[in-house]
Motif scaffolding. Structure first.
Motif, short mmCIF file in Angstrom:
data_model
loop_
_atom_site.label_atom_id
_atom_site.label_comp_id
_atom_site.label_asym_id
_atom_site.label_seq_id
_atom_site.Cartn_x
_atom_site.Cartn_y
_atom_site.Cartn_z
N THR A 92 0.82 -1.22 0.00
CA THR A 92 0.00 0.00 0.00
C THR A 92 0.85 1.27 0.00
OG1 THR A 92 -0.13 -0.09 2.41
CG2 THR A 92 -1.92 -1.15 1.16
N GLY A 93 2.15 1.13 0.10
CA GLY A 93 3.02 2.30 0.17
C GLY A 93 3.40 2.85 -1.19
N CYS A 94 2.81 2.31 -2.25
CA CYS A 94 3.17 2.78 -3.58
C CYS A 94 1.91 2.87 -4.45
CB CYS A 94 4.18 1.83 -4.23
SG CYS A 94 3.62 0.13 -4.36
N GLU A 95 2.06 3.59 -5.55
CA GLU A 95 0.97 3.66 -6.53
C GLU A 95 1.09 2.44 -7.44
OE1 GLU A 95 -0.56 6.54 -10.15
OE2 GLU A 95 0.98 7.27 -8.79
N HIS A 96 -0.03 1.84 -7.81
CA HIS A 96 -0.02 0.66 -8.67
C HIS A 96 -0.45 1.04 -10.09
CE1 HIS A 96 0.54 -2.34 -5.47
NE2 HIS A 96 -0.07 -1.43 -4.74
N VAL A 97 0.31 0.56 -11.07
CA VAL A 97 -0.01 0.76 -12.47
C VAL A 97 0.07 -0.61 -13.14
CG1 VAL A 97 0.67 1.90 -14.61
CG2 VAL A 97 0.96 3.08 -12.44
N LEU A 98 -0.93 -0.95 -13.92
CA LEU A 98 -0.93 -2.26 -14.58
C LEU A 98 -0.19 -2.19 -15.90
CD1 LEU A 98 -4.58 -3.26 -13.71
CD2 LEU A 98 -2.47 -3.93 -12.57
N CYS A 99 0.58 -3.22 -16.16
CA CYS A 99 1.47 -3.29 -17.31
C CYS A 99 0.69 -3.57 -18.60
CB CYS A 99 2.50 -4.39 -17.06
SG CYS A 99 3.56 -4.71 -18.46
N ASN A 100 0.83 -2.68 -19.57
CA ASN A 100 0.10 -2.86 -20.83
C ASN A 100 0.65 -4.02 -21.65
OD1 ASN A 100 -2.01 -1.08 -20.63
ND2 ASN A 100 -0.86 0.62 -21.47
N ALA A 101 1.90 -4.42 -21.44
CA ALA A 101 2.40 -5.63 -22.12
C ALA A 101 1.57 -6.83 -21.68
CB ALA A 101 3.88 -5.84 -21.82
N HIS A 102 1.22 -6.88 -20.40
CA HIS A 102 0.36 -7.95 -19.91
C HIS A 102 -1.06 -7.82 -20.45
CE1 HIS A 102 3.65 -8.45 -17.01
NE2 HIS A 102 3.26 -9.70 -16.98
N HIS A 103 -1.55 -6.58 -20.52
CA HIS A 103 -2.88 -6.37 -21.12
C HIS A 103 -2.90 -6.88 -22.56
CE1 HIS A 103 -3.64 -2.92 -18.11
NE2 HIS A 103 -4.28 -3.99 -17.71
N LEU A 104 -1.86 -6.56 -23.32
CA LEU A 104 -1.81 -7.00 -24.72
C LEU A 104 -1.79 -8.52 -24.81
CD1 LEU A 104 0.69 -4.38 -26.16
CD2 LEU A 104 -1.77 -4.52 -26.61
N ARG A 105 -1.06 -9.16 -23.92
CA ARG A 105 -1.01 -10.63 -23.91
C ARG A 105 -2.40 -11.20 -23.61
NH1 ARG A 105 2.88 -12.73 -19.65
NH2 ARG A 105 4.05 -11.08 -20.61
N GLU A 106 -3.09 -10.62 -22.65
CA GLU A 106 -4.44 -11.09 -22.31
C GLU A 106 -5.42 -10.84 -23.46
OE1 GLU A 106 -5.40 -12.85 -19.68
OE2 GLU A 106 -3.36 -12.82 -18.89
N LEU A 107 -5.27 -9.71 -24.14
CA LEU A 107 -6.13 -9.44 -25.29
C LEU A 107 -5.86 -10.40 -26.43
CD1 LEU A 107 -6.05 -5.55 -25.17
CD2 LEU A 107 -8.06 -7.01 -24.77
N ASN A 108 -4.59 -10.75 -26.66
CA ASN A 108 -4.27 -11.76 -27.67
C ASN A 108 -4.93 -13.08 -27.32
OD1 ASN A 108 -2.68 -10.10 -29.27
ND2 ASN A 108 -0.79 -10.65 -28.23
N TYR A 109 -4.85 -13.46 -26.05
CA TYR A 109 -5.46 -14.71 -25.59
C TYR A 109 -6.98 -14.67 -25.81
CZ TYR A 109 -6.93 -18.47 -22.49
OH TYR A 109 -7.51 -19.60 -21.97
N SER A 110 -7.61 -13.55 -25.44
CA SER A 110 -9.06 -13.43 -25.61
C SER A 110 -9.45 -13.52 -27.08
CB SER A 110 -9.56 -12.10 -25.04
OG SER A 110 -9.39 -12.06 -23.65
N ASP A 111 -8.66 -12.90 -27.93
CA ASP A 111 -8.92 -12.95 -29.36
C ASP A 111 -8.82 -14.38 -29.87
OD1 ASP A 111 -9.19 -12.39 -32.09
OD2 ASP A 111 -7.13 -11.68 -32.29
N GLU A 112 -7.74 -15.08 -29.50
CA GLU A 112 -7.55 -16.45 -29.97
C GLU A 112 -8.62 -17.38 -29.41
OE1 GLU A 112 -3.59 -17.49 -28.83
OE2 GLU A 112 -2.69 -16.04 -30.19
N LEU A 113 -9.04 -17.15 -28.17
CA LEU A 113 -10.00 -18.03 -27.52
C LEU A 113 -11.41 -17.84 -28.04
CD1 LEU A 113 -10.13 -20.14 -25.19
CD2 LEU A 113 -10.82 -18.24 -23.72
#
Length: 115
Positions: A29-50
């Motif tokens: 909790t001592g830091c700001e969290h930002v989600l990695c777009n490289a991971h988002h892109l990987r998940e979107l590729n997976y969703s597209d393929e699935l």
């Protein structure tokens, strides 16, 4: 000892933690969290393929265009994108959120949808 439980790993950091959606990272909790777009892109590729749905491809393209826009803005000495550029992709997000959930087999794994 797991790396994320080592003293000094991140819990007292006051910076920004860029990471995937892995649950243990959210304990810090001592830091700001930002989600990695490289991971988002990987998940979107997976969703597209699935699923074969269009929305993962559209959202992936929006993320890639946003990345290019940020690079261009930095070259121009800007520190942020115009608001209209930031809000350019809600349609793809809405399309994805309105889709039915993926079928899950009795073993708990996601069943591939036929296109």
């Amino acid at each position: 000892m797991k790396p994320w439980t080592r003293p000094g790993f991140c819990p007292t950091s006051k910076g920004v933690a860029v990471h995937d959606h892995w649950a243990p990272y959210w304990r810090y909790t001592g830091c700001e969290h930002v989600l990695c777009n490289a991971h988002h892109l990987r998940e979107l590729n997976y969703s597209d393929e699935l699923t074969g749905h269009l929305w993962p491809r559209l959202l992936r393209e929006s993320l890639l265009q946003a990345n290019e826009a940020v690079a261009q803005a930095k070259e121009q000495g800007l520190t942020h994108l115009p608001r209209d550029q930031i809000l350019a992709y809600p349609h793809e997000i809405m399309q994805g959120s309105q889709r039915r959930t993926l079928p899950v087999s009795s073993s708990g794994s996601v069943v591939r949808c036929h296109r």
